[in-house]
Design a protein around this motif. Structure first.
Motif, mmCIF file in Angstrom:
data_model
loop_
_atom_site.group_PDB
_atom_site.id
_atom_site.type_symbol
_atom_site.label_atom_id
_atom_site.label_comp_id
_atom_site.label_asym_id
_atom_site.label_seq_id
_atom_site.Cartn_x
_atom_site.Cartn_y
_atom_site.Cartn_z
ATOM 1 N N ALA A 23 12.314 -18.951 -8.162
ATOM 2 C CA ALA A 23 11.238 -18.214 -8.019
ATOM 3 C C ALA A 23 10.443 -18.431 -6.682
ATOM 4 N N LEU A 24 10.696 -19.647 -6.122
ATOM 5 C CA LEU A 24 10.188 -19.706 -4.840
ATOM 6 C C LEU A 24 11.044 -19.170 -3.725
ATOM 7 N N PHE A 25 12.260 -19.137 -3.961
ATOM 8 C CA PHE A 25 13.134 -18.747 -3.059
ATOM 9 C C PHE A 25 12.991 -17.009 -2.952
ATOM 10 N N ILE A 26 12.738 -16.426 -4.168
ATOM 11 C CA ILE A 26 12.734 -15.038 -4.381
ATOM 12 C C ILE A 26 11.065 -14.710 -3.547
ATOM 13 N N GLY A 27 10.263 -15.552 -3.827
ATOM 14 C CA GLY A 27 9.037 -15.254 -3.151
ATOM 15 C C GLY A 27 8.983 -15.308 -1.779
ATOM 16 N N ILE A 28 9.662 -16.288 -1.058
ATOM 17 C CA ILE A 28 9.733 -16.466 0.224
ATOM 18 C C ILE A 28 10.417 -15.067 0.871
ATOM 19 N N GLY A 29 11.408 -14.585 0.229
ATOM 20 C CA GLY A 29 12.283 -13.365 0.463
ATOM 21 C C GLY A 29 11.335 -12.320 0.477
ATOM 22 N N ALA A 30 10.492 -12.050 -0.528
ATOM 23 C CA ALA A 30 9.599 -10.943 -0.825
ATOM 24 C C ALA A 30 8.825 -11.035 0.480
ATOM 25 N N THR A 31 8.277 -12.164 0.734
ATOM 26 C CA THR A 31 7.107 -12.364 1.714
ATOM 27 C C THR A 31 7.694 -11.939 3.144
ATOM 28 N N TYR A 32 8.768 -12.584 3.474
ATOM 29 C CA TYR A 32 9.165 -12.332 4.884
ATOM 30 C C TYR A 32 10.373 -11.311 5.125
ATOM 31 N N GLY A 33 10.885 -10.578 3.961
ATOM 32 C CA GLY A 33 11.947 -9.573 4.213
ATOM 33 C C GLY A 33 13.248 -10.097 4.589
ATOM 34 N N PRO A 34 13.973 -9.243 4.845
ATOM 35 C CA PRO A 34 15.480 -9.524 5.129
ATOM 36 C C PRO A 34 15.798 -10.114 6.391
ATOM 37 N N ASP A 35 14.616 -10.074 7.360
ATOM 38 C CA ASP A 35 14.587 -10.595 8.547
ATOM 39 C C ASP A 35 13.568 -11.804 8.564
ATOM 40 N N LEU A 36 14.000 -12.999 8.145
ATOM 41 C CA LEU A 36 13.148 -13.968 7.767
ATOM 42 C C LEU A 36 12.216 -14.500 9.102
ATOM 43 N N GLU A 38 11.351 -16.777 12.449
ATOM 44 C CA GLU A 38 11.078 -18.526 12.537
ATOM 45 C C GLU A 38 10.285 -18.916 11.362
ATOM 46 N N THR A 39 9.480 -18.341 11.028
ATOM 47 C CA THR A 39 8.457 -18.890 9.974
ATOM 48 C C THR A 39 8.883 -18.778 8.772
ATOM 49 N N GLY A 40 9.777 -17.616 8.409
ATOM 50 C CA GLY A 40 10.507 -17.742 7.046
ATOM 51 C C GLY A 40 11.695 -18.705 7.023
ATOM 52 N N GLY A 41 12.192 -19.097 7.917
ATOM 53 C CA GLY A 41 13.364 -19.927 8.176
ATOM 54 C C GLY A 41 12.779 -21.245 7.760
ATOM 55 N N LEU A 42 11.625 -21.689 8.440
ATOM 56 C CA LEU A 42 10.942 -22.861 8.307
ATOM 57 C C LEU A 42 10.364 -23.072 6.553
ATOM 58 N N ALA A 43 10.015 -21.751 5.960
ATOM 59 C CA ALA A 43 9.553 -21.893 4.627
ATOM 60 C C ALA A 43 10.650 -22.114 3.835
ATOM 61 N N LEU A 44 12.043 -21.638 4.178
ATOM 62 C CA LEU A 44 13.204 -21.937 3.139
ATOM 63 C C LEU A 44 13.492 -23.274 3.386
#
Length: 64
Positions: A23-36, A38-44
């Motif tokens: 669910a956390l992974f899906i939430g990060i993907g929904a928040t940052y979209g397909p192009d994560l 730098e911030t999305g990568g750090l979140a992952l």
């Protein structure tokens, strides 16, 4: 083969922990979209580190 109560508890807690991780992974993907980016990568990376720490804690709590 019967599963005793302690084993059922371990299975349920493990499944809930893994479900929360997904669910956390899906939430990060929904928040940052397909192009994560730098911030999305750090979140992952943070989510993976958090998952490792949570599973270690769950293992300590559930040990017999």
């Amino acid at each position: 083969m019967e599963i005793d109560a302690a084993m059922r508890r371990k299975i349920v807690v493990s499944l809930v922990s893994v479900g929360a991780f997904f669910a956390l992974f899906i939430g990060i993907g929904a928040t940052y979209g397909p192009d994560l980016g730098e911030t999305g990568g750090l979140a992952l990376v943070g989510a993976i580190a958090l998952f490792v720490l949570v599973m270690a804690g769950v293992g300590l709590v559930l040990q017999d």
